[in-house]
Design a protein around this motif. Structure first.
Motif, PDB file in Angstrom:
ATOM      1  N   SER A  72       0.825  -1.213   0.000  1.00  0.00           N
ATOM      2  CA  SER A  72       0.000   0.000   0.000  1.00  0.00           C
ATOM      3  C   SER A  72       0.855   1.257   0.000  1.00  0.00           C
ATOM      4  CB  SER A  72      -0.955  -0.004   1.201  1.00  0.00           C
ATOM      5  OG  SER A  72      -0.237   0.152   2.415  1.00  0.00           O
ATOM      6  N   SER A  75       2.495   1.539  -3.541  1.00  0.00           N
ATOM      7  CA  SER A  75       1.457   1.895  -4.514  1.00  0.00           C
ATOM      8  C   SER A  75       1.030   3.345  -4.358  1.00  0.00           C
ATOM      9  CB  SER A  75       0.238   0.977  -4.351  1.00  0.00           C
ATOM     10  OG  SER A  75       0.595  -0.372  -4.559  1.00  0.00           O
ATOM     11  N   TYR A  76       0.919   3.793  -3.110  1.00  0.00           N
ATOM     12  CA  TYR A  76       0.474   5.165  -2.855  1.00  0.00           C
ATOM     13  C   TYR A  76       1.449   6.174  -3.469  1.00  0.00           C
ATOM     14  CZ  TYR A  76      -0.573   9.513  -0.418  1.00  0.00           C
ATOM     15  OH  TYR A  76      -0.865  10.821  -0.126  1.00  0.00           O
ATOM     16  N   ALA A  78       3.747   5.628  -5.704  1.00  0.00           N
ATOM     17  CA  ALA A  78       3.922   5.431  -7.145  1.00  0.00           C
ATOM     18  C   ALA A  78       2.873   6.197  -7.939  1.00  0.00           C
ATOM     19  CB  ALA A  78       3.847   3.937  -7.470  1.00  0.00           C
ATOM     20  N   SER A  79       1.690   6.376  -7.349  1.00  0.00           N
ATOM     21  CA  SER A  79       0.606   7.055  -8.055  1.00  0.00           C
ATOM     22  C   SER A  79       0.385   8.486  -7.583  1.00  0.00           C
ATOM     23  CB  SER A  79      -0.704   6.264  -7.866  1.00  0.00           C
ATOM     24  OG  SER A  79      -1.032   6.164  -6.487  1.00  0.00           O
ATOM     25  N   SER A  80       1.080   8.895  -6.503  1.00  0.00           N
ATOM     26  CA  SER A  80       0.880  10.230  -5.937  1.00  0.00           C
ATOM     27  C   SER A  80       1.660  11.282  -6.728  1.00  0.00           C
ATOM     28  CB  SER A  80       1.327  10.253  -4.471  1.00  0.00           C
ATOM     29  OG  SER A  80       1.293  11.572  -3.960  1.00  0.00           O
ATOM     30  N   SER A  81       1.085  12.461  -6.835  1.00  0.00           N
ATOM     31  CA  SER A  81       1.791  13.565  -7.492  1.00  0.00           C
ATOM     32  C   SER A  81       2.867  14.148  -6.570  1.00  0.00           C
ATOM     33  CB  SER A  81       0.802  14.672  -7.890  1.00  0.00           C
ATOM     34  OG  SER A  81       0.117  15.141  -6.740  1.00  0.00           O
TER      35      SER A  81
END
Length: 318
Positions: A72, A75-76, A78-81
Motif C-alpha cells: 500500500s 502503490s500510494y 507510485a501514483s501520488s503527485s
C-alpha cells in the motif's frame, strides 16, 4: 527517473517482488529512526528498521508487520503527485529482496572492505571475471578481484575502498543471482552467497582471467590465462593508455528525458562494438556500465563523451 524502455532483458535490473521490508534511498544525512517511522506509519505498524546503510549512509530498511502494508505504501507513492519526503528531500522507495530485517553480520563477524563471494550453481568457466567486476562495480569502485575454486565451489574475493561500500554491496546482492543475460544459456540457477573476508588488501601478482588489480594496469600479464582483453593499449601518439579497463562507468546527470539501453547503445556504438550495457539506479540517479571488447575503444569513447550531453539543450550530461 526510471530508465526502462528498449533493450528488454539487457537491463541490469532485478524484478521487484513485493516484500514487507522496504528499501528507502536518498535519505537525509543521519536520518533518525523516528523520521522513518513517521513517514511509514500511515500505512501500517513498523516492527523493525535499519538505517545508516550504504557508502553514504543515506539508505535504510523498514519492516512492516504485513506485506500488504508495504504494498500500500509503494502503490500510494507510485501514483501520488507528491513524492515521499523527509526534511524536504525526495525519498525513493522499493521492495527489499529480503522478507525480514536481519543482522548483516554473523556472530563474531567483523565488516571489512573485502567480500568473500561464493557463486553457487556455476562452474568457474561459466562466470568471467569481467562479469563479476561489472556486477560489483554497481556499488562502488572495485580495486581488486581474485577468483579460485574451493570445496565450497567457485569463489571470488572482491576488494572495495572501505567497509561501508562492501556492506552496501553485500546487502544488495547476497542471496541474489547474477543477471541471466550475463551467464551462459546452460546455467539455470545461480546464487550469490556473500560474507566478509578477513583480508584487507589482496596480493595480486599478475593480471589474468583469475585475478585483476584495477589500480595497477601495468602489472605483469599472465598471457597463458588471458583472452587478450588486457593486452597493453596504445593511443595515436604511441603512448600507453592509462585506462583502467574495457568497461566504462557513466553517471548521467540533469536527466530530463528517459535514457534507455537503446539510447546508450546508439551513443556508445559510434566508437566501436558495444558488448554489454547495464543500467541501474543508485542514490536517486541513473548510472550505467558499458563494456567494449578492448581498452583502446573504451578510452576513445571516454575521451569523446565525458562531460557532453545526450540531447540538445544541455540535458542528460555524462
Amino acid at each position: 527517473m526510471s530508465s526502462s524502455g528498449g533493450g528488454g532483458g539487457q537491463q541490469f535490473r532485478y524484478t521487484q517482488t513485493p516484500s514487507k521490508v522496504l528499501h528507502l534511498r536518498n535519505l537525509p544525512w543521519e536520518c533518525a529512526e523516528e523520521e522513518l517511522v513517521e513517514l511509514c506509519k500511515p500505512f501500517g505498524r513498523i516492527v523493525n528498521t535499519k538505517s545508516g546503510v550504504g557508502a553514504n549512509r543515506n539508505q535504510a530498511f523498514v519492516e512492516f508487520t504485513d506485506v500488504n502494508q508495504a504494498i500500500s505504501m509503494v502503490s500510494y507513492f507510485a501514483s501520488s503527485s507528491e513524492p515521499a519526503q523527509i526534511r524536504g528531500k525526495t525519498v525513493y522507495i522499493q521492495y527489499s529482496n529480503r522478507q525480514e530485517i536481519i543482522n548483516n553480520k554473523s556472530p563474531g563477524e567483523t565488516a571489512g572492505n573485502v567480500l568473500l563471494v561464493t557463486i553457487e550453481g556455476v562452474q568457474a568457466s561459466d562466470v568471467t571475471i569481467d562479469v563479476i567486476h561489472m556486477v560489483f562495480s554497481a556499488f562502488g569502485y572495485v580495486h581488486k578481484i581474485a577468483t579460485f575454486e574451493k570445496a565450497a565451489g567457485f569463489q571470488a574475493l572482491i576488494q572495495y575502498t572501505d567497509a561501508a561500500t562492501a556492506s552496501a554491496a553485500r546487502e544488495a546482492l547476497d542471496g541474489r543471482s547474477i543477471p541471466s543475460y550475463l551467464l551462459p544459456e546452460h546455467v539455470t540457477s545461480c546464487c550469490l552467497r556473500i560474507s566478509f573476508s578477513a583480508h584487507k588488501d589482496l596480493n595480486i601478482k599478475f593480471q589474468s582471467n583469475r585475478s585483476r588489480d584495477y589500480n595497477n594496469p601495468y602489472l605483469p600479464i599472465n598471457y597463458s590465462a588471458m583472452d587478450g582483453a588486457l593486452q597493453p593499449a596504445f593511443g595515436a601518439d604511441g603512448r600507453k593508455l592509462e585506462a583502467q579497463g574495457n568497461v566504462l562507468f557513466a553517471s548521467i546527470e540533469n536527466m530530463q528525458y528517459a535514457v534507455t539501453v537503446d539510447v546508450l547503445h546508439t551513443v556508445f556504438s559510434a566508437f566501436g562494438t558495444v558488448q554489454k550495457i547495464a543500467i541501474f539506479e543508485k542514490n536517486g540517479g541513473t548510472q550505467a556500465l558499458i563494456q567494449y571488447p578492448d581498452v583502446t575503444t573504451a578510452a576513445v569513447a571516454k575521451e569523446a563523451l565525458e562531460g557532453h550531453c545526450i540531447y540538445d539543450g544541455g540535458y542528460c550530461t555524462w
